[in-house]
Design an enzyme around this catalytic site. Structure first.
Site, PDB file in Angstrom:
ATOM      1  CE  LYS A  68     -91.973  -7.340 -33.291  1.00 37.45           C
ATOM      2  NZ  LYS A  68     -91.241  -6.192 -33.915  1.00 37.45           N
ATOM      3  CB  THR A 122     -92.365 -12.167 -34.487  1.00 35.44           C
ATOM      4  OG1 THR A 122     -92.070 -13.520 -34.188  1.00 35.44           O
ATOM      5  CG2 THR A 122     -93.118 -11.578 -33.312  1.00 35.44           C
ATOM      6  CG  ASP A 123     -93.254 -17.253 -36.232  1.00 33.14           C
ATOM      7  OD1 ASP A 123     -92.605 -16.682 -35.331  1.00 33.14           O
ATOM      8  OD2 ASP A 123     -92.849 -18.280 -36.800  1.00 33.14           O
ATOM      9  CD  GLU A 124     -90.874 -15.863 -30.813  1.00 32.70           C
ATOM     10  OE1 GLU A 124     -91.099 -15.537 -29.644  1.00 32.70           O
ATOM     11  OE2 GLU A 124     -89.762 -16.225 -31.216  1.00 32.70           O
ATOM     12  CE1 TYR A 163     -89.261  -9.735 -30.225  1.00 31.99           C
ATOM     13  CE2 TYR A 163     -90.075 -11.980 -30.489  1.00 31.99           C
ATOM     14  CZ  TYR A 163     -89.629 -10.788 -31.047  1.00 31.99           C
ATOM     15  OH  TYR A 163     -89.557 -10.644 -32.411  1.00 31.99           O
TER      16      TYR A 163
HETATM   17  P1  NAD Z   1     -81.819  -7.200 -33.866  1.00 31.10           P
HETATM   18  O1  NAD Z   1     -81.919  -7.359 -32.391  1.00 31.10           O
HETATM   19  O2  NAD Z   1     -80.705  -7.831 -34.606  1.00 31.10           O
HETATM   20  O3  NAD Z   1     -81.747  -5.630 -34.215  1.00 31.10           O
HETATM   21  C1  NAD Z   1     -82.555  -4.688 -33.591  1.00 31.10           C
HETATM   22  C2  NAD Z   1     -82.051  -3.306 -33.991  1.00 31.10           C
HETATM   23  O4  NAD Z   1     -82.914  -2.326 -33.386  1.00 31.10           O
HETATM   24  C3  NAD Z   1     -80.628  -3.013 -33.498  1.00 31.10           C
HETATM   25  O5  NAD Z   1     -79.890  -2.400 -34.526  1.00 31.10           O
HETATM   26  C4  NAD Z   1     -80.838  -2.065 -32.345  1.00 31.10           C
HETATM   27  O6  NAD Z   1     -79.763  -1.183 -32.144  1.00 31.10           O
HETATM   28  C5  NAD Z   1     -82.096  -1.336 -32.771  1.00 31.10           C
HETATM   29  N1  NAD Z   1     -82.841  -0.774 -31.646  1.00 31.10           N
HETATM   30  C6  NAD Z   1     -83.201  -1.418 -30.505  1.00 31.10           C
HETATM   31  N2  NAD Z   1     -83.861  -0.567 -29.705  1.00 31.10           N
HETATM   32  C7  NAD Z   1     -83.937   0.609 -30.356  1.00 31.10           C
HETATM   33  C8  NAD Z   1     -84.514   1.867 -30.054  1.00 31.10           C
HETATM   34  N3  NAD Z   1     -85.151   2.092 -28.885  1.00 31.10           N
HETATM   35  N4  NAD Z   1     -84.418   2.862 -30.955  1.00 31.10           N
HETATM   36  C9  NAD Z   1     -83.770   2.670 -32.129  1.00 31.10           C
HETATM   37  N5  NAD Z   1     -83.198   1.494 -32.467  1.00 31.10           N
HETATM   38  C10 NAD Z   1     -83.289   0.488 -31.591  1.00 31.10           C
HETATM   39  O7  NAD Z   1     -83.216  -7.639 -34.432  1.00 31.10           O
HETATM   40  P2  NAD Z   1     -83.574  -8.435 -35.764  1.00 31.10           P
HETATM   41  O8  NAD Z   1     -83.405  -9.881 -35.522  1.00 31.10           O
HETATM   42  O9  NAD Z   1     -82.894  -7.795 -36.906  1.00 31.10           O
HETATM   43  O10 NAD Z   1     -85.148  -8.164 -35.833  1.00 31.10           O
HETATM   44  C11 NAD Z   1     -85.650  -7.013 -36.509  1.00 31.10           C
HETATM   45  C12 NAD Z   1     -87.151  -6.978 -36.374  1.00 31.10           C
HETATM   46  O11 NAD Z   1     -87.692  -8.168 -36.946  1.00 31.10           O
HETATM   47  C13 NAD Z   1     -87.670  -6.938 -34.946  1.00 31.10           C
HETATM   48  O12 NAD Z   1     -88.785  -6.087 -34.906  1.00 31.10           O
HETATM   49  C14 NAD Z   1     -88.080  -8.362 -34.644  1.00 31.10           C
HETATM   50  O13 NAD Z   1     -89.125  -8.407 -33.698  1.00 31.10           O
HETATM   51  C15 NAD Z   1     -88.537  -8.806 -35.998  1.00 31.10           C
HETATM   52  N6  NAD Z   1     -88.434 -10.260 -36.251  1.00 31.10           N
HETATM   53  C16 NAD Z   1     -87.219 -10.875 -36.116  1.00 31.10           C
HETATM   54  C17 NAD Z   1     -87.108 -12.230 -36.421  1.00 31.10           C
HETATM   55  C18 NAD Z   1     -85.793 -12.967 -36.306  1.00 31.10           C
HETATM   56  O14 NAD Z   1     -85.782 -14.185 -36.494  1.00 31.10           O
HETATM   57  N7  NAD Z   1     -84.673 -12.296 -36.015  1.00 31.10           N
HETATM   58  C19 NAD Z   1     -88.240 -12.942 -36.839  1.00 31.10           C
HETATM   59  C20 NAD Z   1     -89.465 -12.275 -36.908  1.00 31.10           C
HETATM   60  C21 NAD Z   1     -89.531 -10.919 -36.641  1.00 31.10           C
HETATM   61  O1  DAU Z   2     -90.160 -16.870 -34.719  1.00 34.12           O
HETATM   62  C1  DAU Z   2     -89.633 -15.592 -34.913  1.00 34.12           C
HETATM   63  C2  DAU Z   2     -88.705 -15.233 -33.788  1.00 34.12           C
HETATM   64  O2  DAU Z   2     -87.528 -15.995 -33.982  1.00 34.12           O
HETATM   65  C3  DAU Z   2     -88.373 -13.746 -33.721  1.00 34.12           C
HETATM   66  O3  DAU Z   2     -89.546 -13.019 -33.470  1.00 34.12           O
HETATM   67  C4  DAU Z   2     -87.332 -13.451 -32.637  1.00 34.12           C
HETATM   68  O4  DAU Z   2     -86.953 -12.090 -32.688  1.00 34.12           O
HETATM   69  C5  DAU Z   2     -86.113 -14.312 -32.914  1.00 34.12           C
HETATM   70  O5  DAU Z   2     -85.175 -14.139 -31.884  1.00 34.12           O
HETATM   71  C6  DAU Z   2     -86.514 -15.784 -33.022  1.00 34.12           C
HETATM   72  O6  DAU Z   2     -86.976 -16.256 -31.727  1.00 34.12           O
HETATM   73  P1  DAU Z   2     -86.571 -17.689 -31.155  1.00 34.12           P
HETATM   74  O7  DAU Z   2     -86.671 -17.630 -29.696  1.00 34.12           O
HETATM   75  O8  DAU Z   2     -87.299 -18.767 -31.862  1.00 34.12           O
HETATM   76  O9  DAU Z   2     -85.019 -17.731 -31.643  1.00 34.12           O
HETATM   77  P2  DAU Z   2     -83.693 -18.267 -30.911  1.00 34.12           P
HETATM   78  O10 DAU Z   2     -82.612 -18.276 -31.925  1.00 34.12           O
HETATM   79  O11 DAU Z   2     -83.440 -17.562 -29.620  1.00 34.12           O
HETATM   80  O12 DAU Z   2     -84.096 -19.777 -30.565  1.00 34.12           O
HETATM   81  C7  DAU Z   2     -84.455 -20.682 -31.580  1.00 34.12           C
HETATM   82  C8  DAU Z   2     -84.843 -21.978 -30.897  1.00 34.12           C
HETATM   83  O13 DAU Z   2     -83.656 -22.549 -30.315  1.00 34.12           O
HETATM   84  C9  DAU Z   2     -85.809 -21.789 -29.747  1.00 34.12           C
HETATM   85  O14 DAU Z   2     -86.709 -22.909 -29.706  1.00 34.12           O
HETATM   86  C10 DAU Z   2     -84.937 -21.798 -28.507  1.00 34.12           C
HETATM   87  C11 DAU Z   2     -83.795 -22.711 -28.906  1.00 34.12           C
HETATM   88  N1  DAU Z   2     -82.499 -22.362 -28.284  1.00 34.12           N
HETATM   89  C12 DAU Z   2     -82.042 -21.098 -28.405  1.00 34.12           C
HETATM   90  C13 DAU Z   2     -80.852 -20.725 -27.838  1.00 34.12           C
HETATM   91  C14 DAU Z   2     -80.338 -19.298 -27.935  1.00 34.12           C
HETATM   92  C15 DAU Z   2     -81.748 -23.333 -27.652  1.00 34.12           C
HETATM   93  O15 DAU Z   2     -82.154 -24.518 -27.578  1.00 34.12           O
HETATM   94  N2  DAU Z   2     -80.555 -22.977 -27.096  1.00 34.12           N
HETATM   95  C16 DAU Z   2     -80.084 -21.708 -27.140  1.00 34.12           C
HETATM   96  O16 DAU Z   2     -78.994 -21.440 -26.576  1.00 34.12           O
END
Ligand code: NAD
Ligand code: DAU
Length: 399
Positions: free
Chosen positions: A167, A137-139, A163
């Site tokens: 990562k 992630t970019d975070e 989180y």
């Molecule tokens: P998600 O939470 O939707 O899915 C996570 C999956 O991992 C689920 O299917 C869950 O059952 C599985 N899981 C969790 N713990 C586990 C374990 N101990 N063993 C096996 N499986 C397990 O997540 P996502 O949004 O699809 O993100 C996927 C990956 O991408 C993550 O590594 C996250 O850090 C990264 N990422 C996500 C975003 C985003 O915006 N969603 C952005 C950047 C990076």
């Molecule tokens: O940047 C990549 C990341 O993006 C991933 O690594 C994470 O897995 C993914 O969850 C996401 O993180 P964010 O925290 O940015 O996503 P989220 O959708 O939770 O929130 C997006 C923005 O919106 C953030 O600035 C927080 C804000 N927010 C979120 C929620 C859930 C609100 O203002 N209200 C809310 O209820």
């Protein structure tokens, strides 16, 4: 030289991005066998992969990536030569309220996979042609000021939430296994994904579903935090490119060219839903509590609540390295992607409705109830970064 995966282990393949990736790989990239290893936590959903049932190229194993014996067995049984590692605890808010599971899955779990990969590919006879792709992630880079240049691959790590720290820890372990043992790794650090199959705890699906039910739209703080929004289909394409064209040991930043404020995302979704309901009587009947069902405006639901602890102000991604070396380019602009995503959620109520059960209600209560700050002043109208809403790409069918 390009790498050709044969037997892929996709961890977390039942989650949002993992499930999109598995379908992308089997339907478009098209070669190899895919074994999904997923613990099916609250975020993992077998329905996300239901369309693959019966496909001989696909197998599902329910299990925990921290279970070293199971991981080793999966490597051996399926002759795995490629790992695409998504499995993680992924929600920042949950990490603030309960960090332990994030350390376990994201750090210890990643190490468990690295150990299994080293054992299968480097120890003994070994497998010369292999890849371990880690999805990050970019975070990990922390937070940018308004005028700072976007994150690039050499930006120092400065994670601010449990989180992102977990990562970052996993990224460092992947790097160490490459540097120390010669494991052929690639890493992508990407921005905020959105699109089909995203669990409704994340901003975009949460807001869509709350609008449809006439519930408050919780905006943290002033809502002027900036994220770069990346359509999940573009992210999946980028991972495919990193896997096949990426060089071992390299890191690639992946962005969507979609920087905007949270409040603007919320306002855009309000306008989109209002337009849909104004046009479609069936939707008005189906979602009678949505303000537009009775001629109101969804924006009236916006509630500014207490800010997220340690909330990063701005993320932005410089993805020129991926563009130059992998041929990556995002295909969707945010305006089109948001309209498509809303359309997907309108069509797929049968997918998201079952997710709103007791454990979801408990999460919403835990995360939001104490944080309401009704006294916060409403935000001034957000700048209209997105122009007015285009018609949806697919019609919303009768329900
Ligand atoms: P998600 O939470 O939707 O899915 C996570 C999956 O991992 C689920 O299917 C869950 O059952 C599985 N899981 C969790 N713990 C586990 C374990 N101990 N063993 C096996 N499986 C397990 O997540 P996502 O949004 O699809 O993100 C996927 C990956 O991408 C993550 O590594 C996250 O850090 C990264 N990422 C996500 C975003 C985003 O915006 N969603 C952005 C950047 C990076
Ligand atoms: O940047 C990549 C990341 O993006 C991933 O690594 C994470 O897995 C993914 O969850 C996401 O993180 P964010 O925290 O940015 O996503 P989220 O959708 O939770 O929130 C997006 C923005 O919106 C953030 O600035 C927080 C804000 N927010 C979120 C929620 C859930 C609100 O203002 N209200 C809310 O209820």
């Amino acid at each position: 030289m390009n790498f050709e995966p044969h037997n892929l282990l996709v961890t977390g393949g039942a989650g949002f991005i993992g499930a999109n990736f598995v379908r992308h790989w089997l339907y478009t990239a098209g070669h190899g066998k895919v074994v999904v290893l997923d613990a099916l936590t609250y975020a993992g959903n077998p329905e996300n992969l239901a369309s693959l049932a019966g496909d001989p190229r696909y197998a599902f194993v329910r299990g925990d990536i921290c279970d070293e014996g199971l991981v080793r067995e999966v490597f051996e049984r399926h002759q795995i030569d490629t790992v695409v590692h998504f499995a993680a605890e992924s929600h920042v808010d949950r990490s603030i309220l309960g960090p332990d599971e994030f350390i376990r899955t994201n750090v210890v779990g990643t190490h468990s996979l690295l150990k299994a990969a080293k054992r299968a590919w480097l120890d003994g006879k070994g497998v010369a042609a292999h890849r371990f792709h880690h999805v990050s992630t970019d975070e990990v880079y922390g937070s940018l000021g308004a005028e700072d240049p976007p994150f690039h691959e050499a930006t120092p790590y400065a994670p601010n939430s449990p989180y992102s720290a977990s990562k970052a820890g996993s990224d460092h372990l992947v790097r160490a296994y490459h540097e120390t043992y010669g494991l052929k790794t690639t890493v992508t650090n990407c921005s905020n994904n959105y699109g089909p199959f995203q669990f409704p705890e994340k901003l975009i699906p949460l807001i869509i579903i709350n609008i449809l039910h006439g519930k408050p739209l919780p905006v943290y703080g002033d809502g002027l935090q900036v994220r770069d929004w990346l359509h999940v289909a573009d992210h999946c394409a980028a991972i495919g490119l990193a896997l096949t064209r990426g060089a071992p040991g390299e890191v690639y930043n992946i962005g969507g060219d979609g920087e905007t404020t949270n409040i603007h995302i919320v306002h855009s979704l309000c306008s989109l839903v209002d337009e849909h309901l104004a046009r479609n009587a069936e939707l008005r009947t189906a979602f009678p509590m949505s303000p537009a069902a009775t001629g109101g405006k969804s924006q009236q639901l916006v509630e500014h609540v207490r800010d997220r602890l340690g909330h990063d102000r701005r993320y932005a991604i410089d993805f020129r390295k991926a563009a130059r070396t992998l041929g990556y380019a995002p295909s969707r602009d945010l305006q089109t992607g948001l309209a498509e995503t809303l359309n997907w959620y309108l069509i797929h109520e049968a997918w998201w409705r079952p997710l709103l059960g007791d454990s979801y209600a408990k999460w919403i209560d835990k995360n939001y109830s104490p944080s309401r700050l009704p006294s916060m002043p409403p935000t001034a109208a957000a700048p209209a970064i997105l122009p007015s809403v285009p018609p949806p790409s697919e019609p919303v069918p009768g329900r």
